[in-house]
Scaffold this active site. Structure first.
Site, PDB file in Angstrom:
ATOM      1  N   ASP A 135      34.653  45.216  36.007  1.00 35.24           N
ATOM      2  CA  ASP A 135      34.884  45.730  34.648  1.00 35.24           C
ATOM      3  C   ASP A 135      35.150  44.628  33.629  1.00 35.24           C
ATOM      4  O   ASP A 135      35.529  44.915  32.493  1.00 35.24           O
ATOM      5  CB  ASP A 135      36.029  46.742  34.659  1.00 35.24           C
ATOM      6  CG  ASP A 135      37.342  46.152  35.129  1.00 35.24           C
ATOM      7  OD1 ASP A 135      37.311  45.193  35.925  1.00 35.24           O
ATOM      8  OD2 ASP A 135      38.400  46.645  34.713  1.00 35.24           O
TER       9      ASP A 135
ATOM     10  N   ASP B 276      37.445  42.215  33.355  1.00 34.63           N
ATOM     11  CA  ASP B 276      38.759  41.743  32.911  1.00 34.63           C
ATOM     12  C   ASP B 276      39.256  40.524  33.682  1.00 34.63           C
ATOM     13  O   ASP B 276      40.190  39.862  33.260  1.00 34.63           O
ATOM     14  CB  ASP B 276      39.805  42.874  32.911  1.00 34.63           C
ATOM     15  CG  ASP B 276      39.947  43.559  34.245  1.00 34.63           C
ATOM     16  OD1 ASP B 276      39.227  43.194  35.197  1.00 34.63           O
ATOM     17  OD2 ASP B 276      40.784  44.478  34.340  1.00 34.63           O
ATOM     18  N   ARG B 277      38.633  40.225  34.830  1.00 35.52           N
ATOM     19  CA  ARG B 277      39.097  39.050  35.584  1.00 35.52           C
ATOM     20  C   ARG B 277      38.155  37.879  35.412  1.00 35.52           C
ATOM     21  O   ARG B 277      36.996  38.042  35.037  1.00 35.52           O
ATOM     22  CB  ARG B 277      39.130  39.367  37.073  1.00 35.52           C
ATOM     23  CG  ARG B 277      40.090  40.432  37.402  1.00 35.52           C
ATOM     24  CD  ARG B 277      40.159  40.502  38.876  1.00 35.52           C
ATOM     25  NE  ARG B 277      40.898  41.679  39.251  1.00 35.52           N
ATOM     26  CZ  ARG B 277      41.551  41.783  40.381  1.00 35.52           C
ATOM     27  NH1 ARG B 277      41.499  40.800  41.250  1.00 35.52           N
ATOM     28  NH2 ARG B 277      42.202  42.876  40.645  1.00 35.52           N
TER      29      ARG B 277
ATOM     30  N   SER C  83      37.076  48.568  38.961  1.00 33.79           N
ATOM     31  CA  SER C  83      37.248  47.122  38.843  1.00 33.79           C
ATOM     32  C   SER C  83      36.531  46.345  39.938  1.00 33.79           C
ATOM     33  O   SER C  83      35.322  46.464  40.079  1.00 33.79           O
ATOM     34  CB  SER C  83      38.737  46.800  38.810  1.00 33.79           C
ATOM     35  OG  SER C  83      38.920  45.449  38.487  1.00 33.79           O
ATOM     36  N   HIS C  84      37.290  45.591  40.738  1.00 36.04           N
ATOM     37  CA  HIS C  84      36.676  44.708  41.726  1.00 36.04           C
ATOM     38  C   HIS C  84      36.276  45.445  43.004  1.00 36.04           C
ATOM     39  O   HIS C  84      35.693  44.843  43.906  1.00 36.04           O
ATOM     40  CB  HIS C  84      37.651  43.591  42.074  1.00 36.04           C
ATOM     41  CG  HIS C  84      38.960  44.134  42.586  1.00 36.04           C
ATOM     42  ND1 HIS C  84      39.887  44.698  41.750  1.00 36.04           N
ATOM     43  CD2 HIS C  84      39.448  44.232  43.835  1.00 36.04           C
ATOM     44  CE1 HIS C  84      40.919  45.113  42.478  1.00 36.04           C
ATOM     45  NE2 HIS C  84      40.670  44.839  43.749  1.00 36.04           N
TER      46      HIS C  84
ATOM     47  N   ASP D 121      34.683  40.118  37.166  1.00 38.54           N
ATOM     48  CA  ASP D 121      34.674  41.219  38.134  1.00 38.54           C
ATOM     49  C   ASP D 121      33.953  42.444  37.567  1.00 38.54           C
ATOM     50  O   ASP D 121      33.358  42.386  36.494  1.00 38.54           O
ATOM     51  CB  ASP D 121      36.106  41.571  38.550  1.00 38.54           C
ATOM     52  CG  ASP D 121      36.887  42.215  37.426  1.00 38.54           C
ATOM     53  OD1 ASP D 121      36.551  41.962  36.251  1.00 38.54           O
ATOM     54  OD2 ASP D 121      37.830  42.984  37.705  1.00 38.54           O
TER      55      ASP D 121
ATOM     56  N   LYS E  24      43.635  42.071  30.412  1.00 36.76           N
ATOM     57  CA  LYS E  24      43.180  40.744  30.763  1.00 36.76           C
ATOM     58  C   LYS E  24      41.704  40.648  30.389  1.00 36.76           C
ATOM     59  O   LYS E  24      41.041  41.669  30.245  1.00 36.76           O
ATOM     60  CB  LYS E  24      43.428  40.454  32.238  1.00 36.76           C
ATOM     61  CG  LYS E  24      42.931  41.503  33.218  1.00 36.76           C
ATOM     62  CD  LYS E  24      43.532  41.225  34.577  1.00 36.76           C
ATOM     63  CE  LYS E  24      43.052  42.185  35.647  1.00 36.76           C
ATOM     64  NZ  LYS E  24      43.779  43.469  35.630  1.00 36.76           N
TER      65      LYS E  24
END
Ligand code: VG1
Ligand code: CO
Length: 542
Positions: free
Chosen positions: A278, A280-281, A111-112, A276, A375
């Site tokens: 992946d 999702d944000r 992710s991030h 981000d 998300k």
């Protein structure tokens, strides 16, 4: 097919969002294989089933995807859908699992967290509903990883992933698909693309999107450029890179410099979005003012009725516990339930599956709906663009109109990173011990009205998750939440969350740091981070 002997590694325990470790840890012999086999061992239903596999394009994705495909074949998986180049955003994986009735999917991403050989890697298993595996499944996977003795793998050549098409890996079907098309179709079914296209064509409106060299680049090109007509000069950093161009794919004011700079030069009728690693944000900028994610989810809920995909469909909403209570006010006004869940998207899954909620969000730049079970960064950007297209006014004005109606919920999060884990745990244990004695006590001039550890009971399946963060409430109505992160890979990350509702319109334009000054001081006094962890200031403030 080969059976390879192995031994357990300690600590293969998935956190808030999958197993996340330094790349060098994943590169240890059999480390990745052990975890993958633990998933197959704990979920026998994956034999004969269909899976979705993809990742955010970070370093080690290519290696890990080939290993995963060969192990899936060896463990009897019948069919795998995999994104071209191994690319799929987290929301796209969720959408594909649901669309193709897959038994689950693997997302290769941290992710991030930063990427590259010195950065982080991660692997996450999502279930048949498209959402992150539940705590119960996660526990089973972890238990299996601790007793593992061998793993199965097909020792065959790599599958070519550079073009869409069909392939065979031993007996398993591999369908390489375009990572974007089905996701983009889904977005088009939820929002009014012709209205958004007209907005983007208006000379006085400026929109920029920053993919931060992570997975949303190809998605943004397809959706904003090809389907909505946005000139590509407004798309920043859209080429996925294994190390994210040396950047930190965490969309907040500390990391999205390019976007901030582009918007600073644009007029007041401008809007920016970033996502981000992946996908999702989301971070949303009304010109150069960041729209707080707690306000964003509240505002989307308040306006969902105006959008084609959500008209007449808002059953209920949910937010993670540390997220501000702005959403609760909207839910009360709409007369629908608002649930409060522990941090992490997995807790929204059962509420979404049961049809109890339609929209949900977290303070950490995560917003989503029942269209999938993760998300969804681009979804949030499109939702806002659709609203701006309807209202024909700057996002700042839309936000201020919302505050006028509901009051402003000031919110801020302070992160202390790379703390000594033992010291941080001791500090929280000491606060935990003090809890019963805290109500009635004064700290930094504020009186404590409530102090408790958050425990969550899922209203659908009755499962209980304890100790999900400490909540402190003060006499001015403000609240602080204290918890340790479950996604970090080095030491412990302490997260402190603060929020306070303000109805005095004259106070709306102060900064959250100022508005929450007393709550912050009181919490710091109670925790005594300097004494326990030797730190006097937060590393990241959002
Ligand atoms: C963080 C966020 C949480 C989010 C999680 C995964 O977890 O606080 O809200 O769901 O990251 O998001 P933690 O345990 O570090 O606070 V992501 O975009 O990393 O999959
Ligand atoms: Co993410």
């Amino acid at each position: 097919m080969a059976q390879i002997s192995t031994q357990p590694y300690p600590g293969q325990k998935p956190g808030t969002s999958g197993l996340r470790k330094r790349v060098i840890e994943f590169q240890q012999p059999h480390y990745l294989e052990n975890f993958i086999q633990a998933v197959f061992n704990s979920l026998p239903e994956l034999r004969g089933a269909t899976l979705v596999i993809g990742g955010d394009g970070r370093f080690y994705n290519q290696v890990a995807i080939q290993t995963l495909l060969k192990m899936a074949a060896a463990n009897g998986v019948a069919k795998v859908w995999v994104g071209r180049q191994g690319w799929l955003s987290t929301p796209a994986v969720s959408a594909l699992i649901r669309r193709h009735s897959a038994a689950g999917g693997f997302i290769l991403s941290a992710s991030h967290n930063p990427g590259g050989p010195q950065g982080d890697f991660g692997i996450k298993f999502n279930s048949a509903n498209g959402g992150p595996a539940s705590d119960a499944i996660t526990e089973r996977i972890y238990a299996a990883s601790q007793t593992i003795e061998h793993y199965s793998i097909c020792q065959v050549a790599d599958v070519a992933l550079d073009q869409p098409g069909h392939a065979k890996l031993a007996d398993m079907d591999v369908e390489v698909i375009d990572p974007v098309t089905e996701y983009a179709d889904l977005m088009e079914s939820l929002f009014d693309f012709s209205q958004i296209r007209a907005l983007l064509a208006e000379p006085e409106f400026t929109f920029y999107f920053d993919a931060m060299h992570a997975i949303t680049g190809p998605y943004a090109q397809e959706i904003f450029s090809r389907r909505l007509g946005l000139p590509t000069k407004f798309l920043l950093n859209c080429e996925p890179l294994e190390d994210f161009g040396g950047g930190h794919p965490d969309p907040n004011l500390a990391h999205a410099d390019d976007l901030l700079q582009a918007l600073q030069d644009a007029g007041v009728f401008s809007f920016g979005g970033a996502s981000d690693g992946d996908g999702d944000r989301n971070m949303l900028l009304a010109q150069s003012e960041m729209i707080n994610p707690c306000d964003s989810i509240a505002l989307l809920a308040a306006n969902a009725e105006q959008l084609p995909g959500y008209r007449g469909k808002l059953n209920g909403v949910a937010r993670s516990m540390p997220t501000s209570r702005a959403l609760d006010r909207v839910a009360a006004e709409l007369n629908i339930p608002c649930y409060q869940t522990p941090t992490g998207w997995k807790y929204f899954g059962s509420l979404l599956d049961a049809g109890k909620i339609t929209l949900c969000g977290e303070e950490s730049f995560g917003t989503g709906s029942n269209h999938l079970r993760e998300k969804d960064g681009l979804w949030a950007v499109l939702f806002w663009l659709n609203l701006i297209a309807l209202e024909r006014c700057p996002a700042q004005t839309i936000l201020r109109n919302h505050w006028m109606k509901y009051g402003r919920d000031f919110f801020t999060r302070h992160d202390y990173e790379q703390l000594d884990s033992q010291a941080a745990e001791k500090m929280l244990a000491s606060l935990q011990e003090q809890l019963p004695a805290l109500p009635g006590r004064t700290a930094a001039g504020l009186n404590l009205t409530k102090a408790e550890s958050f425990s969550y009971t899922d209203s659908v399946d009755g499962s209980v998750s304890r100790d999900q963060g400490i909540i402190l409430e003060f006499s001015d109505g403000s609240r602080a939440v204290v918890r340790l992160s479950g996604t970090g890979t080095a030491g412990a990350t302490l997260r402190l969350y603060f929020d306070r509702h303000e109805m005095d319109t004259k106070q709306y334009e102060q900064s959250p740091q100022q508005a929450l000054m007393h709550t912050i001081s009181a919490t710091l006094e109670l925790l005594d981070i300097r004494q326990h962890c030797g730190r006097s200031a937060a590393d990241v403030i959002t």
